[in-house]
Motif scaffolding. Structure first.
Motif, PDB file in Angstrom:
ATOM      1  N   UNK A 422       0.825  -1.207   0.000  1.00 19.60           N
ATOM      2  CA  UNK A 422       0.000   0.000   0.000  1.00 19.60           C
ATOM      3  C   UNK A 422       0.864   1.264   0.000  1.00 19.60           C
ATOM      4  N   UNK A 423       2.141   1.125   0.343  1.00 21.63           N
ATOM      5  CA  UNK A 423       3.036   2.280   0.485  1.00 21.63           C
ATOM      6  C   UNK A 423       4.312   2.021  -0.309  1.00 21.63           C
ATOM      7  N   UNK A 424       4.628   2.916  -1.250  1.00 22.52           N
ATOM      8  CA  UNK A 424       5.766   2.718  -2.149  1.00 22.52           C
ATOM      9  C   UNK A 424       6.575   4.005  -2.247  1.00 22.52           C
ATOM     10  N   UNK A 425       7.888   3.880  -2.132  1.00 26.64           N
ATOM     11  CA  UNK A 425       8.762   5.019  -2.397  1.00 26.64           C
ATOM     12  C   UNK A 425       8.918   5.159  -3.916  1.00 26.64           C
ATOM     13  N   UNK A 426       8.710   6.373  -4.435  1.00 26.47           N
ATOM     14  CA  UNK A 426       8.753   6.577  -5.882  1.00 26.47           C
ATOM     15  C   UNK A 426      10.188   6.816  -6.364  1.00 26.47           C
ATOM     16  N   UNK A 427      10.577   6.088  -7.411  1.00 30.43           N
ATOM     17  CA  UNK A 427      11.882   6.263  -8.057  1.00 30.43           C
ATOM     18  C   UNK A 427      11.652   6.684  -9.509  1.00 30.43           C
ATOM     19  N   UNK A 428      12.106   7.872  -9.850  1.00 25.03           N
ATOM     20  CA  UNK A 428      11.855   8.406 -11.188  1.00 25.03           C
ATOM     21  C   UNK A 428      12.452   7.533 -12.292  1.00 25.03           C
ATOM     22  N   UNK A 429      13.566   6.932 -12.045  1.00 24.74           N
ATOM     23  CA  UNK A 429      14.294   6.219 -13.104  1.00 24.74           C
ATOM     24  C   UNK A 429      13.964   4.731 -13.179  1.00 24.74           C
ATOM     25  N   UNK A 430      13.031   4.288 -12.361  1.00 23.56           N
ATOM     26  CA  UNK A 430      12.638   2.883 -12.402  1.00 23.56           C
ATOM     27  C   UNK A 430      11.585   2.690 -13.497  1.00 23.56           C
ATOM     28  N   UNK A 431      11.690   1.594 -14.254  1.00 26.21           N
ATOM     29  CA  UNK A 431      10.758   1.321 -15.351  1.00 26.21           C
ATOM     30  C   UNK A 431       9.552   0.544 -14.812  1.00 26.21           C
ATOM     31  N   UNK A 432       8.483   1.243 -14.536  1.00 24.90           N
ATOM     32  CA  UNK A 432       7.288   0.624 -13.963  1.00 24.90           C
ATOM     33  C   UNK A 432       6.457  -0.047 -15.062  1.00 24.90           C
ATOM     34  N   UNK A 433       5.993  -1.277 -14.788  1.00 30.72           N
ATOM     35  CA  UNK A 433       5.219  -2.060 -15.763  1.00 30.72           C
ATOM     36  C   UNK A 433       3.915  -2.507 -15.111  1.00 30.72           C
ATOM     37  N   UNK A 446       2.960  -3.843 -11.600  1.00 34.58           N
ATOM     38  CA  UNK A 446       3.153  -5.226 -11.146  1.00 34.58           C
ATOM     39  C   UNK A 446       4.591  -5.543 -10.763  1.00 34.58           C
ATOM     40  N   UNK A 447       5.564  -4.737 -11.211  1.00 39.17           N
ATOM     41  CA  UNK A 447       6.965  -5.076 -10.961  1.00 39.17           C
ATOM     42  C   UNK A 447       7.585  -4.315  -9.798  1.00 39.17           C
ATOM     43  N   UNK A 448       6.767  -3.741  -8.926  1.00 41.35           N
ATOM     44  CA  UNK A 448       7.346  -2.964  -7.815  1.00 41.35           C
ATOM     45  C   UNK A 448       8.164  -3.843  -6.879  1.00 41.35           C
TER      46      UNK A 448
END
Length: 508
Positions: A422-433, A446-448
């Motif tokens: 429910x809680x995620x640190x955001x990384x600008x350079x991560x490729x979210x899918x 799904x890839x967090x």
């Protein structure tokens, strides 16, 4: 090395009681001068000998100060309710400010910083304003103009104090005015530089603006009250845009009761802001017709620990948006309204929610539904989570309540035995899918879990099943959207209507 620095004149007409004047002068003494050379010009309009003595003492201990006596004896009243101005006092102060402008031009200063004598500044304020490279820019401050009201900024968009966007000739309902007003207020609570229509009291003016002719003289064919309105209209007529900076809000000692917070501003504020800025917690939420459900209760809890909120209103036809704005008043809230619901294709809705949330440049994203509430104590417990640097994904147990006091536990309803993110640190350079499914696609990409994750003992209460009517509504929705149970579990869908489920009483 002062010849290589910008020369700044800090000017202020001073008619002030000693208790307020003392921290004002202390605030000025703290101003940083890494890139500027500061001089001061005070017009002493005090009727209090102690206040005048304070200015003299300041002159003796601080270089480059000019003090002139106003030689006037007007009475200026203020109390815990308001300040009592009259037309004579307004234009007297306007004359003082114009006198300071003339002195600034004659002495060829690069900038004039006009400040009221009941304001306190962050040390870097003047240098920060110069770095904006704007000809006229104020630092924001917030004031409760009437007791027991919400604090408002000293800047506005048009006319005397209109704080909402409205095109010429556009007719607005009171509801739309309030909505736009809150959008403006919430925007100013975010750090940035914004164009406005009016400002005052804490303003940097470039020499270029002064040479063009900005001043505080009364415009005779204008009935607006207050010298700042006439100044701003004259500036606009001269083609000079007005801006407000919100990186270093000043503190306004509007009432004697505000003196209780002076020490906190002068000693602690900067540290607190920095800590908060490194771990900004953004609430991300999708809502639809939540007016008569749990939204208000949930937001009342969330506001105790979030820094801002991004809310997708997915086609509500009730007062859901009003509840969001009212309950989170004082916190930046970004409402995105879908004219038609996107829930039938949930991945589209969740992608929209994600994209709108990351636009706010969050540090942490807390993704909750409108009927989910953490157990008591989470507001203090979450701080430790946000400050740690080891994990980026935090998972919690979600308990499905079947009434106000009991949650369900059986072979079909045991979500609370599993930890979910429910809680995620955001990384600008991560490729979210994303999981590309129309239903049950997940709240996050799904890839967090490629990021480092952990579990938390704090528990989350889910009231979405807590009444028979809500259960029946959800059952019908699942059968309509997923008739072949492609995305869910058929037996669980059927179990929604179970008349005698196993319930366990909640304890904290």
């Amino acid at each position: 090395m002062s010849e290589f620095k910008k020369r700044v004149l800090v000017g202020s007409p001073v008619h002030q009681k000693p208790a307020i004047l003392e921290p004002f002068l202390h605030s000025l003494q703290r101003l940083t001068c890494n890139t500027i050379d500061i001089h001061f010009f005070f017009i002493d309009d005090n009727q209090n000998n102690e206040s005048s003595a304070m200015l003299t003492s300041f002159q003796e201990t601080t270089p480059n100060i000019k003090i002139e006596s106003s030689q006037l004896a007007d009475v200026y009243l203020r109390d815990e309710r308001t300040h009592y101005w009259n037309d004579r006092l307004v234009w007297k102060v306007a004359g003082f400010k114009n006198h300071i402008i003339n002195h600034c031009l004659e002495e060829k200063y690069d900038y004039l910083f006009l400040i009221d004598s009941d304001l306190l500044l962050e040390p870097e304020t003047v240098e920060n304003l110069i770095q904006t490279e704007k000809d006229i820019v104020s630092e924001v401050f917030w004031t409760r103009w009437q007791p027991n009201t919400e604090p408002l900024p000293q800047v506005w968009l048009m006319d005397e104090y209109t704080q909402w966007e409205q095109r010429r000739g556009e007719e607005l309902t009171e509801e739309e005015k309030y909505k736009r007003h809150m959008e403006f207020i919430n925007k100013l609570k975010e750090k940035g530089l914004y164009e406005v229509g009016g400002l005052g009291a804490c303003t940097l003016l470039s020499r270029r603006a002064l040479e063009k002719g900005v001043n505080f003289k009364q415009i005779k064919n204008l009935s607006f009250w207050g010298e700042d309105r006439h100044f701003c209209i004259r500036a606009a007529a001269l083609g000079i845009s007005l801006y407000v900076d919100t990186h270093m809000p000043a503190f306004h000692i509007y009432r004697d009761s505000d003196l209780a917070y002076v020490d906190e501003f002068m000693t602690k504020k900067k540290t607190n802001v920095n800590i908060k800025g490194k771990n900004k917690l953004t609430l991300s939420m999708v809502v639809k017709n939540e007016g008569n459900r749990y939204l208000k209760k949930a937001l009342e809890q969330h506001r105790t620990f979030i820094d801002e909120a991004v809310i997708i209103d997915d086609g509500s036809t009730d007062n859901t948006v009003d509840i969001c704005l009212e309950t989170l008043k004082g916190i930046p809230v970004h409402i995105i309204q879908n004219t038609q619901s996107k829930f039938s294709n949930e991945v589209e809705l969740r992608k929209q929610q994600w994209e709108e949330t990351i636009k706010r440049n969050p540090d942490w994203i807390l993704n909750l539904d409108a009927d989910e509430i953490f157990e008591t104590g989470f507001a203090s417990g979450v701080k430790e989570i946000l400050e740690q640097r080891k994990f980026d994904v935090v998972c919690f147990r979600l308990y499905d309540f079947w009434n106000k006091t009991h949650y369900r536990e059986d072979m079909y309803w045991r979500a609370h035995l599993t930890y979910r993110p429910f809680l995620v640190r955001y990384h600008k350079n991560f490729n979210y899918v994303w999981k590309e499914t129309a239903q049950h696609c997940g709240r996050f990409p799904k890839n967090i879990f490629e990021l480092k994750s952990t579990t938390s003992s704090w528990r989350l209460k889910h009231f979405g099943w807590a009444t028979k009517e809500e259960r029946l509504t959800k059952y019908r929705r699942y059968i309509e959207l997923d008739p072949e149970s492609k995305y869910g579990w058929h037996e669980q869908y059927v179990s929604i209507l179970d008349e005698h489920p196993n319930l366990i009483e909640w304890t904290e």
